[in-house]
Design an enzyme around this catalytic site. Structure first.
Site, PDB file in Angstrom:
ATOM      1  N   ALA A 107      -9.064   5.097  -5.445  1.00  0.00           N
ATOM      2  CA  ALA A 107      -7.796   5.671  -4.885  1.00  0.00           C
ATOM      3  C   ALA A 107      -8.027   6.813  -4.078  1.00  0.00           C
ATOM      4  O   ALA A 107      -9.112   7.553  -4.349  1.00  0.00           O
ATOM      5  CB  ALA A 107      -7.146   6.148  -6.125  1.00  0.00           C
ATOM      6  N   GLY A 108      -7.165   7.031  -3.056  1.00  0.00           N
ATOM      7  CA  GLY A 108      -7.268   8.181  -2.286  1.00  0.00           C
ATOM      8  C   GLY A 108      -5.948   8.618  -1.906  1.00  0.00           C
ATOM      9  O   GLY A 108      -5.179   8.102  -1.021  1.00  0.00           O
ATOM     10  N   HIS A 109      -5.678   9.756  -2.352  1.00  0.00           N
ATOM     11  CA  HIS A 109      -4.191  10.443  -2.204  1.00  0.00           C
ATOM     12  C   HIS A 109      -4.278  11.475  -1.262  1.00  0.00           C
ATOM     13  O   HIS A 109      -4.946  12.467  -1.359  1.00  0.00           O
ATOM     14  CB  HIS A 109      -3.493  10.802  -3.329  1.00  0.00           C
ATOM     15  CG  HIS A 109      -2.927   9.575  -4.132  1.00  0.00           C
ATOM     16  ND1 HIS A 109      -2.691   9.732  -5.548  1.00  0.00           N
ATOM     17  CD2 HIS A 109      -2.810   8.403  -4.039  1.00  0.00           C
ATOM     18  CE1 HIS A 109      -2.175   8.525  -6.111  1.00  0.00           C
ATOM     19  NE2 HIS A 109      -2.573   7.689  -5.278  1.00  0.00           N
ATOM     20  N   ARG A 122     -18.368  -4.507 -23.420  1.00  0.00           N
ATOM     21  CA  ARG A 122     -18.574  -3.344 -24.606  1.00  0.00           C
ATOM     22  C   ARG A 122     -20.028  -2.727 -24.396  1.00  0.00           C
ATOM     23  O   ARG A 122     -20.742  -2.451 -25.126  1.00  0.00           O
ATOM     24  CB  ARG A 122     -18.524  -3.956 -25.962  1.00  0.00           C
ATOM     25  CG  ARG A 122     -17.071  -4.378 -26.225  1.00  0.00           C
ATOM     26  CD  ARG A 122     -16.834  -5.476 -27.128  1.00  0.00           C
ATOM     27  NE  ARG A 122     -17.348  -6.836 -26.605  1.00  0.00           N
ATOM     28  CZ  ARG A 122     -17.285  -8.015 -27.340  1.00  0.00           C
ATOM     29  NH1 ARG A 122     -16.568  -8.073 -28.554  1.00  0.00           N
ATOM     30  NH2 ARG A 122     -17.706  -9.221 -26.969  1.00  0.00           N
ATOM     31  N   GLY A 125       7.872  11.038   6.600  1.00  0.00           N
ATOM     32  CA  GLY A 125       6.900  12.014   7.214  1.00  0.00           C
ATOM     33  C   GLY A 125       5.804  12.415   6.215  1.00  0.00           C
ATOM     34  O   GLY A 125       6.446  12.380   5.041  1.00  0.00           O
ATOM     35  N   GLN A 179      -3.762   2.331  -6.666  1.00  0.00           N
ATOM     36  CA  GLN A 179      -3.502   1.185  -5.886  1.00  0.00           C
ATOM     37  C   GLN A 179      -2.246   0.457  -6.057  1.00  0.00           C
ATOM     38  O   GLN A 179      -1.180   1.415  -5.816  1.00  0.00           O
ATOM     39  CB  GLN A 179      -4.644   0.106  -6.534  1.00  0.00           C
ATOM     40  CG  GLN A 179      -5.985   0.318  -6.547  1.00  0.00           C
ATOM     41  CD  GLN A 179      -6.674   1.543  -7.401  1.00  0.00           C
ATOM     42  OE1 GLN A 179      -6.440   1.524  -8.549  1.00  0.00           O
ATOM     43  NE2 GLN A 179      -7.347   2.501  -6.631  1.00  0.00           N
ATOM     44  N   ARG A 183      -6.809  -0.254   8.246  1.00  0.00           N
ATOM     45  CA  ARG A 183      -5.997  -1.178   7.633  1.00  0.00           C
ATOM     46  C   ARG A 183      -5.346  -2.358   8.208  1.00  0.00           C
ATOM     47  O   ARG A 183      -4.937  -2.030   9.370  1.00  0.00           O
ATOM     48  CB  ARG A 183      -4.944  -0.556   6.766  1.00  0.00           C
ATOM     49  CG  ARG A 183      -5.508   0.677   5.944  1.00  0.00           C
ATOM     50  CD  ARG A 183      -4.463   1.375   5.130  1.00  0.00           C
ATOM     51  NE  ARG A 183      -4.942   2.369   4.346  1.00  0.00           N
ATOM     52  CZ  ARG A 183      -4.546   3.801   4.311  1.00  0.00           C
ATOM     53  NH1 ARG A 183      -3.436   3.883   4.756  1.00  0.00           N
ATOM     54  NH2 ARG A 183      -5.159   4.433   3.372  1.00  0.00           N
ATOM     55  N   GLY A 220      -1.364  -1.250  -2.239  1.00  0.00           N
ATOM     56  CA  GLY A 220      -2.001   0.220  -2.326  1.00  0.00           C
ATOM     57  C   GLY A 220      -1.551   0.818  -1.143  1.00  0.00           C
ATOM     58  O   GLY A 220      -1.226   0.268  -0.108  1.00  0.00           O
ATOM     59  N   ASP A 221      -2.033   2.245  -0.944  1.00  0.00           N
ATOM     60  CA  ASP A 221      -1.828   3.105   0.142  1.00  0.00           C
ATOM     61  C   ASP A 221      -0.316   3.104   0.570  1.00  0.00           C
ATOM     62  O   ASP A 221       0.092   3.228   1.839  1.00  0.00           O
ATOM     63  CB  ASP A 221      -2.556   2.572   1.481  1.00  0.00           C
ATOM     64  CG  ASP A 221      -3.907   2.177   1.044  1.00  0.00           C
ATOM     65  OD1 ASP A 221      -4.531   3.182   0.247  1.00  0.00           O
ATOM     66  OD2 ASP A 221      -4.514   1.186   1.496  1.00  0.00           O
ATOM     67  N   LYS A 251       2.173   6.684  -2.577  1.00  0.00           N
ATOM     68  CA  LYS A 251       2.415   7.236  -4.035  1.00  0.00           C
ATOM     69  C   LYS A 251       1.995   8.720  -4.070  1.00  0.00           C
ATOM     70  O   LYS A 251       2.564   9.486  -4.897  1.00  0.00           O
ATOM     71  CB  LYS A 251       1.522   6.419  -5.019  1.00  0.00           C
ATOM     72  CG  LYS A 251       2.193   4.825  -4.870  1.00  0.00           C
ATOM     73  CD  LYS A 251       1.192   4.272  -6.056  1.00  0.00           C
ATOM     74  CE  LYS A 251      -0.179   4.128  -5.443  1.00  0.00           C
ATOM     75  NZ  LYS A 251      -0.466   3.586  -4.305  1.00  0.00           N
TER      76      LYS A 251
HETATM   77  P1  IMP Z   1     -12.300  -1.931  -5.776  1.00  0.00           P
HETATM   78  O1  IMP Z   1     -11.072  -1.248  -6.380  1.00  0.00           O
HETATM   79  O2  IMP Z   1     -13.043  -0.744  -5.238  1.00  0.00           O
HETATM   80  O3  IMP Z   1     -12.909  -2.892  -6.477  1.00  0.00           O
HETATM   81  O4  IMP Z   1     -11.677  -2.777  -4.576  1.00  0.00           O
HETATM   82  C1  IMP Z   1     -10.985  -3.955  -4.952  1.00  0.00           C
HETATM   83  C2  IMP Z   1      -9.968  -4.328  -3.660  1.00  0.00           C
HETATM   84  O5  IMP Z   1      -8.933  -3.242  -4.093  1.00  0.00           O
HETATM   85  C3  IMP Z   1     -10.190  -4.121  -2.530  1.00  0.00           C
HETATM   86  O6  IMP Z   1      -9.638  -5.031  -1.416  1.00  0.00           O
HETATM   87  C4  IMP Z   1     -10.051  -2.718  -2.042  1.00  0.00           C
HETATM   88  O7  IMP Z   1      -9.821  -2.352  -0.454  1.00  0.00           O
HETATM   89  C5  IMP Z   1      -8.737  -2.410  -2.981  1.00  0.00           C
HETATM   90  N1  IMP Z   1      -8.512  -0.993  -3.172  1.00  0.00           N
HETATM   91  C6  IMP Z   1      -8.897  -0.315  -4.101  1.00  0.00           C
HETATM   92  N2  IMP Z   1      -8.494   0.811  -4.186  1.00  0.00           N
HETATM   93  C7  IMP Z   1      -7.627   1.045  -3.243  1.00  0.00           C
HETATM   94  C8  IMP Z   1      -6.488   1.809  -2.819  1.00  0.00           C
HETATM   95  O8  IMP Z   1      -6.602   3.002  -3.428  1.00  0.00           O
HETATM   96  N3  IMP Z   1      -5.659   1.407  -1.662  1.00  0.00           N
HETATM   97  C9  IMP Z   1      -5.838   0.418  -1.042  1.00  0.00           C
HETATM   98  N4  IMP Z   1      -6.675  -0.410  -1.648  1.00  0.00           N
HETATM   99  C10 IMP Z   1      -7.530  -0.508  -2.531  1.00  0.00           C
END
Ligand code: IMP
Length: 436
Positions: free
Chosen positions: A39-41, A142, A413, A222, A303, A12-13, A16
């Site tokens: 997620a955080g974009h 379910r 960048g 992710q 990170r 992830g990160d 994207k």
């Molecule tokens: P969860 O998705 O909150 O259940 O987290 C499970 C794992 O995925 C953890 O290690 C989080 O840090 C990682 N994770 C979840 N979403 C992201 C993301 O958008 N970027 C990076 N790592 C993520």
């Protein structure tokens, strides 16, 4: 017709958000197919910074249709917070459609995520604590509630029953207070009417778009190594970020996908726990962390940083059927005198070239590195391949050679314009697999 899937090739990160935002220019529709607001974009457009958690990056273009697919879990409170922030900035949001099959993420999922993490102790996953795992667990068991159910009579009783069930878990298993069922229902009510106009069978929208030969961009959240099946289980998320998830999580068949592109940083990061063979410590890690602003968009956590791992990248290319690679944050390495690429691992006296399923083995893996000279030049102003210093071009070439996947784009960048296209293949339906 052309369906392009963008997947994270790492943990992830990978950047994207910026890449999808850039490619959204050529798309008619942008679809998210898994995950939720874990997620955080971050997207920088016109000098303004936007943070997206649930809504597809295409929302920043006035003419793109954006879809939250059935494979996502939606926290209504977060959704409307995000929508309201866009509306306040003058972004038109009527082009957003939400699958009536997507699952709801409710307050008890958040609390469950907390208490489950706490009870794992030393073995905690390091989740984002956004309720993602518990919401998907309910879906599979379910016991989940789908967005569409909120528009049907009797939803209140169903929510109240679910709250009472969860209360038994909170009180008896974890010894923490539960929720007032009536309060959870009351808190949801304002969202029901607001949700209604957005809800539809989004698979029908996609089918219509495919019939009209439109370009669809599937935006993975992710990354491959956080995939429930293909990632470093159990240190993964609870959804399917890999390319297969695009079909499953949006309701299109595999033939709708004409190309899969993987996004990888020029180095590697990870948030949360779990093995990381190329991890750097001390000042080397700190240099990359500071220059790359490697702090979580969702949680603010620093990170973990390390060298690019090509064993992992080759694996990600395979399980996603990647046709091309997009390398981001090349500029973060600008000042380093020497850059390393991990080409294999060494463990138990053997050289390992395929990413292992066993975390026990992965923990023992020592990286085998190829060392490359750094370029020690500012690349953030490069806009064409030829603007890049020779050592940077060599670095990209080695990635392509050692993975067998061509690098089709490079990001130098955060701004939309800080992008270098090496092969403009994005929405060409004929080219399914490219040559490195
Ligand atoms: P969860 O998705 O909150 O259940 O987290 C499970 C794992 O995925 C953890 O290690 C989080 O840090 C990682 N994770 C979840 N979403 C992201 C993301 O958008 N970027 C990076 N790592 C993520």
């Amino acid at each position: 017709m052309s369906g392009l899937v963008i997947v994270g090739a790492q943990w992830g990160d990978e950047g994207k958000g910026k890449v999808t935002d850039y490619l959204a220019r050529q798309a008619h529709l942008v679809v998210r197919y898994q995950g939720g607001n874990n997620a955080g974009h971050t997207v920088v457009a016109g000098g303004r910074e936007f943070r997206l958690h649930l809504i597809p990056s295409g929302i920043l273009y006035p003419d793109k249709i954006c879809v939250i697919g059935n494979g996502m879990v939606v926290d209504p409170e977060v959704l409307f917070e995000e929508l309201d922030a866009f509306i306040a900035q003058g972004v038109e949001t009527a082009r957003l459609y939400i699958s009536d099959r997507a699952h709801l993420l409710l307050p008890y999922h958040l609390r469950l995520d907390e208490v489950e993490e706490e009870s794992r102790g030393e073995e905690r996953i390091g989740t984002t604590r956004r309720g993602i795992g518990p919401a998907y667990a309910d879906k599979v068991a379910r016991s989940g509630l789908r967005t569409g159910e909120l528009t049907e009579p009797g939803w209140e009783a169903r929510v109240a029953r679910m709250v009472r069930e969860k209360n038994r878990i909170f009180e008896r298993l974890y010894g923490v207070p539960g929720f007032q069922p009536e309060q959870v229902v009351e808190d949801l009510k304002p969202y029901v009417e607001r949700l209604r106009p957005y809800l539809t069978d989004t698979s029908l929208i996609l089918a219509g778009a495919l019939a009209q030969e439109k370009n669809i961009l599937f935006e993975g959240a992710q990354g491959t190594m956080l995939d429930l099946d293909h990632g470093t289980y159990p240190f993964v998320t609870s959804s399917t970020p890999t390319a297969g998830g695009a079909c499953h999580g949006s309701g299109v068949g595999p033939a709708a996908v004409s190309l899969v592109l993987g996004v990888s940083k020029a180095y590697l990061t990870r948030v949360g726990a779990g093995p990381f063979p190329t991890e750097l410590e001390g000042s080397q890690c700190e240099e990359i962390r500071q220059k790359g602003r490697e702090f979580g968009t969702t949680t603010g956590r620093p990170r973990r940083c390390g060298w690019l791992d090509l064993v992992m990248l080759r694996y990600a290319a395979r399980v996603n059927g990647m046709g091309g690679l997009i390398i981001t944050k090349l500029d973060v390495l600008d000042s380093l005198p020497e850059i390393r690429l991990c080409t294999a691992y060494r463990a138990k006296g053997k050289v390992i070239t395929e990413f292992p399923a066993s975390l026990r083995l992965l923990r023992e893996c020592e990286p085998v590195y190829e060392e490359l000279e750094g370029w020690r030049e500012d690349t953030s102003r490069a806009r064409r391949e030829r603007d890049l210093p020779p050592a940077a071009r060599r670095f990209l070439q080695r990635i392509a050679e050692l993975t067998g996947i061509p690098v089709v784009m490079v990001s130098v960048g955060p701004d939309r314009e800080q992008s270098i296209v090496l092969q403009d293949v994005f929405f060409s339906p004929q080219k399914k697999v490219l040559q490195a």
